[in-house]
Design a protein around this motif. Sequence first.
Motif, mmCIF file in Angstrom:
data_model
loop_
_atom_site.group_PDB
_atom_site.id
_atom_site.type_symbol
_atom_site.label_atom_id
_atom_site.label_comp_id
_atom_site.label_asym_id
_atom_site.label_seq_id
_atom_site.Cartn_x
_atom_site.Cartn_y
_atom_site.Cartn_z
ATOM 1 N N LEU A 206 7.121 -3.142 -14.191
ATOM 2 C CA LEU A 206 6.969 -1.978 -13.301
ATOM 3 C C LEU A 206 6.933 -2.408 -11.836
ATOM 4 N N ILE A 207 6.232 -3.505 -11.542
ATOM 5 C CA ILE A 207 6.186 -4.018 -10.167
ATOM 6 C C ILE A 207 7.591 -4.339 -9.683
ATOM 7 N N LEU A 208 8.358 -5.021 -10.537
ATOM 8 C CA LEU A 208 9.719 -5.411 -10.154
ATOM 9 C C LEU A 208 10.624 -4.197 -9.971
ATOM 10 N N LEU A 209 10.496 -3.219 -10.855
ATOM 11 C CA LEU A 209 11.303 -2.002 -10.720
ATOM 12 C C LEU A 209 10.933 -1.225 -9.454
ATOM 13 N N LEU A 210 9.638 -1.152 -9.186
ATOM 14 C CA LEU A 210 9.178 -0.456 -7.981
ATOM 15 C C LEU A 210 9.623 -1.188 -6.712
ATOM 16 N N GLU A 211 9.850 -2.477 -6.816
ATOM 17 C CA GLU A 211 10.211 -3.281 -5.648
ATOM 18 C C GLU A 211 11.660 -3.094 -5.217
ATOM 19 N N ILE A 212 12.492 -2.556 -6.082
ATOM 20 C CA ILE A 212 13.923 -2.461 -5.768
ATOM 21 C C ILE A 212 14.173 -1.679 -4.482
ATOM 22 N N ALA A 213 13.617 -0.490 -4.362
ATOM 23 C CA ALA A 213 13.874 0.346 -3.175
ATOM 24 C C ALA A 213 13.323 -0.292 -1.899
ATOM 25 N N PRO A 214 12.057 -0.745 -1.872
ATOM 26 C CA PRO A 214 11.575 -1.390 -0.638
ATOM 27 C C PRO A 214 12.374 -2.651 -0.287
ATOM 28 N N MET A 215 12.716 -3.441 -1.293
ATOM 29 C CA MET A 215 13.461 -4.673 -1.039
ATOM 30 C C MET A 215 14.818 -4.362 -0.410
ATOM 31 N N ALA B 254 -5.513 -8.379 -17.512
ATOM 32 C CA ALA B 254 -4.896 -8.753 -18.791
ATOM 33 C C ALA B 254 -4.906 -10.264 -18.973
ATOM 34 N N ALA B 255 -4.591 -11.008 -17.919
ATOM 35 C CA ALA B 255 -4.570 -12.478 -18.003
ATOM 36 C C ALA B 255 -5.958 -13.034 -18.298
ATOM 37 N N SER B 256 -6.971 -12.469 -17.668
ATOM 38 C CA SER B 256 -8.325 -12.974 -17.918
ATOM 39 C C SER B 256 -8.772 -12.646 -19.340
ATOM 40 N N GLY B 257 -8.322 -11.528 -19.858
ATOM 41 C CA GLY B 257 -8.624 -11.204 -21.258
ATOM 42 C C GLY B 257 -7.933 -12.153 -22.217
ATOM 43 N N MET B 258 -6.668 -12.473 -21.932
ATOM 44 C CA MET B 258 -5.941 -13.427 -22.785
ATOM 45 C C MET B 258 -6.608 -14.793 -22.750
ATOM 46 N N ALA B 259 -7.053 -15.213 -21.572
ATOM 47 C CA ALA B 259 -7.685 -16.526 -21.441
ATOM 48 C C ALA B 259 -8.973 -16.621 -22.252
ATOM 49 N N VAL C 173 -2.200 -2.047 -7.598
ATOM 50 C CA VAL C 173 -2.944 -1.661 -8.808
ATOM 51 C C VAL C 173 -2.370 -2.384 -10.024
ATOM 52 N N LEU C 174 -1.051 -2.440 -10.117
ATOM 53 C CA LEU C 174 -0.414 -3.117 -11.247
ATOM 54 C C LEU C 174 -0.685 -4.624 -11.229
ATOM 55 N N LEU C 175 -0.773 -5.208 -10.042
ATOM 56 C CA LEU C 175 -1.100 -6.628 -9.930
ATOM 57 C C LEU C 175 -2.520 -6.880 -10.438
ATOM 58 N N VAL C 176 -3.425 -5.971 -10.136
ATOM 59 C CA VAL C 176 -4.800 -6.090 -10.644
ATOM 60 C C VAL C 176 -4.810 -5.952 -12.169
ATOM 61 N N VAL C 177 -4.007 -5.051 -12.709
ATOM 62 C CA VAL C 177 -3.876 -4.915 -14.169
ATOM 63 C C VAL C 177 -3.423 -6.245 -14.766
ATOM 64 N N MET C 178 -2.481 -6.903 -14.113
ATOM 65 C CA MET C 178 -1.999 -8.201 -14.609
ATOM 66 C C MET C 178 -3.129 -9.228 -14.650
ATOM 67 N N VAL C 179 -3.954 -9.258 -13.613
ATOM 68 C CA VAL C 179 -5.067 -10.216 -13.556
ATOM 69 C C VAL C 179 -6.082 -9.909 -14.653
ATOM 70 N N LEU D 103 -2.276 -8.100 -24.870
ATOM 71 C CA LEU D 103 -2.550 -8.186 -23.441
ATOM 72 C C LEU D 103 -1.388 -8.824 -22.679
ATOM 73 N N PHE D 104 -0.652 -9.709 -23.324
ATOM 74 C CA PHE D 104 0.543 -10.282 -22.705
ATOM 75 C C PHE D 104 1.587 -9.188 -22.498
ATOM 76 N N HIS D 105 1.718 -8.317 -23.483
ATOM 77 C CA HIS D 105 2.659 -7.199 -23.352
ATOM 78 C C HIS D 105 2.245 -6.270 -22.211
ATOM 79 N N LEU D 106 0.942 -6.036 -22.081
ATOM 80 C CA LEU D 106 0.435 -5.229 -20.971
ATOM 81 C C LEU D 106 0.762 -5.907 -19.642
ATOM 82 N N LYS D 107 0.511 -7.217 -19.577
ATOM 83 C CA LYS D 107 0.776 -7.979 -18.358
ATOM 84 C C LYS D 107 2.265 -7.945 -18.008
ATOM 85 N N MET D 108 3.119 -8.138 -18.981
ATOM 86 C CA MET D 108 4.558 -8.137 -18.736
ATOM 87 C C MET D 108 5.073 -6.734 -18.407
#
Length: 154
Positions: free
Chosen positions: A89-98, A139-144, A131-137, A79-84
Amino acid sequence: MLFRWLLAAVHLLAFGFALASILGRSRLLRRCATTADLPAVFRADAGWGLSALVLVITGGMRAFGGFEKGGDYYIHAPLFHLKMGALLLILLLEIAPMMALIRWRVALKTGKTPDLSRAGRFARVGTLQTVLLVVMVVAASGMARGIALAAGAG
């Protein structure tokens, strides 16, 4: 113990701020038609950037700073790998808007009119990041809760 608790609280609150900021930026970008709309977009973008920075710093401290279960636990948790992966992906997607938002800020400061034709596209990128941010949450709740995603795990 108190510091661990506060660190976890700041990390979790940053997810809420990140979600609100990226949703706000996306909504504002969807409606962005003139330079008069840009100050609100820039404020939402700043909130998104600041909350993302807090997430990365507090997450790194929690995972590898000796405040939680330890780096070995996280490195071996699917789940950590999923979260990371979602974070990457969030960071890569952010390049163009940033990059575009930086150009828009510079254009406004130099008295030029920025090309806002890609604002709608950046709004759609923000929706995917949400959507990816929700996936992170998730995954984090599953790890916890010690959930393992391995063959035969249940």
